[in-house]
Design a protein around this motif. Structure first.
Motif, short mmCIF file in Angstrom:
data_model
loop_
_atom_site.label_atom_id
_atom_site.label_comp_id
_atom_site.label_asym_id
_atom_site.label_seq_id
_atom_site.Cartn_x
_atom_site.Cartn_y
_atom_site.Cartn_z
N GLY A 30 0.79 -1.22 0.00
CA GLY A 30 0.00 0.00 0.00
C GLY A 30 0.82 1.27 0.00
O GLY A 30 0.31 2.36 0.28
N PRO A 370 -4.65 -2.56 -2.87
CA PRO A 370 -5.58 -1.57 -2.33
C PRO A 370 -5.66 -0.31 -3.18
O PRO A 370 -4.89 -0.12 -4.11
N ALA A 372 -4.78 3.22 -2.37
CA ALA A 372 -4.13 4.04 -1.34
C ALA A 372 -4.80 5.41 -1.25
O ALA A 372 -5.47 5.85 -2.19
N THR A 389 -5.49 -0.86 2.47
CA THR A 389 -4.80 -2.10 2.81
C THR A 389 -5.13 -3.21 1.82
O THR A 389 -6.31 -3.42 1.50
#
Length: 421
Positions: A30, A370, A372, A389
């Motif tokens: 991430g 993910p 971010a 995440t």
């Protein structure tokens, strides 16, 4: 029946990571790789941030002569193509070279070298009439985009179809889609394909500044790219490349090749609406998604993960959210969706191929990258965007989409390899 097409090799150069493994490590952690531009002084510009690759061509094995001849984008693609072939385990010299082709995507081709040459010829823009005495002997290579896939063909020893695809920001999907079709129809046995762009140059930055498409969040570069977040204010420009080896499933299985994923469906559309604008209903993207799913013989509820275009502009995020709901129905609310542009930025024509690499790795390793910087959800973007995440889950089918200036809308489906269709 047309042949099934699989990915057996890949090479990636993206911001923040060294090679394919470094790229994947960045995504799954991430982390973000966007920063203040270091290639030139960005102070005069509205947006002063980008995703830059820490790339040394000679350290990567290119000769000084190759570096002089090739534009930076071509260098990135050549190194990735070499890695993809090595990763595939193919004995390329043992193949019929006329049955090996190249399909390369790029939105703005050799823009870095063209800008450098103009700066020299015009004495940094001082002279209206440029001085031809300072012209590089490689100027033809920079002016003609078709030289880029030719360089890749020379690198890998391909003598079959060699094609340049330049459809703006969907080029990376469309180039691979073109390669898939050539294998399906039996024109070639192997394709080296992918996309590259190196647009972090003053003129490109200025162009996106002019239409206010890029984020001006210069005081916080790491958190500037925030797709689907309520506070998003534009994308972050980036560079990079990803290249793949594609071959038929039967051929790959027969030689015991490692298969990352099957490319089971691909479709593209144009909205014939506006050069940069998007209709909020996402109809053309939704149509491309349905076509790609039909080719894959998958129902919408078979999609486990959607790799979104997710540029971080308001109109794009609304547009594709609507497209997912239209094409996937209620399943859109149950499907993980994310944008890796939140971490590596938007490398224009290259990003579609970089995202294909992320999709193939998500299938192989059972992890969804993910989105971010997604802290404050936009109420109009109400799907599961995997905020912050990475998520461990089994991924059997991935939908990846792209949207580009000119109205281009593309969709590709990747599946877990193996088994009868």
């Amino acid at each position: 029946m047309s042949r099934r097409v699989v990915i057996t090799g890949m090479g990636v150069r993206a911001p923040g990571g060294a090679g394919t493994e470094g790229f994947w490590d960045l995504l799954t952690s991430g982390r973000t790789a966007t920063r203040r531009i270091s290639f030139f002084d960005p102070a005069p510009f509205r947006s002063q941030i980008a995703g830059e690759c820490d790339f040394d061509a000679e350290a990567e094995g290119l000769s000084a002569q190759q570096v002089r001849r090739m534009d930076r984008a071509t260098q990135l693609a050549a190194v990735c193509a070499r890695d993809a072939v090595s990763d595939s385990g193919l004995d390329v010299p043992g193949l019929d070279p006329h049955r090996v082709g190249v399909s390369l995507g790029s939105a703005i081709a050799a823009s870095t070298s063209l800008e450098n040459e103009y700066r020299v010829l015009s004495d940094s823009g001082r002279d209206w009439e440029v001085d031809h005495r300072y012209l590089s002997p490689h100027m033809f290579d920079y002016l003609t985009p078709g030289v880029m896939p030719a360089e890749i063909a020379w690198t890998v020893g391909a003598e079959g179809p060699v094609t340049m695809v330049s459809n703006g920001c969907t080029s990376g999907l469309d180039a691979v889609g073109n390669a898939v079709q050539l294998i399906r129809e039996g024109t070639v046995d192997v394709m080296v394909t992918g996309a590259t762009d190196a647009p972090v140059t003053p003129i490109v930055v200025a162009c996106f500044d002019a239409i206010k498409a890029t984020s001006p969040r210069n005081d916080d570069p790491e958190h500037a790219s925030r797709p689907f977040d309520l506070t998003r204010n534009g994308f972050v420009l980036a560079e990079g490349a990803a290249m793949f080896v594609l071959e038929s499933y039967e051929r790959a299985s027969a030689r015991g090749a490692h298969i990352y994923a099957e490319v089971s469906g691909y479709a593209n559309r144009a909205n014939a609406y506006h050069m940069t604008g998007l209709k909020k209903d996402g109809r053309e993207m939704a149509d491309a998604i349905r076509d790609a799913l039909d080719q894959s013989r998958l129902n919408p509820d078979a999609v486990d993960y959607v790799n979104a275009h997710g540029s971080g502009t308001k109109q794009n995020d609304w547009h594709e959210t609507a497209a997912f709901k239209d094409s996937l129905g209620q399943h859109a609310y149950r499907t993980a969706v994310s944008s890796i542009k939140s971490m590596v930025g938007h490398s224009l024509g290259a990003i579609g191929s970089i995202e294909i690499a992320a999709c193939a790795l998500a299938i192989e390793r059972g992890v969804v990258p993910p989105t971010a910087n997604l802290h404050e959800k936009d109420p109009e973007c109400d799907l599961d965007y995997v905020p912050l995440t990475a998520r461990e889950q089994r991924v059997d089918a991935v939908l990846s989409v792209g949207s580009g200036f000119g109205g281009f809308q593309s969709a590709m489906v990747l599946k877990r390899p193996g088994g009868a269709r």
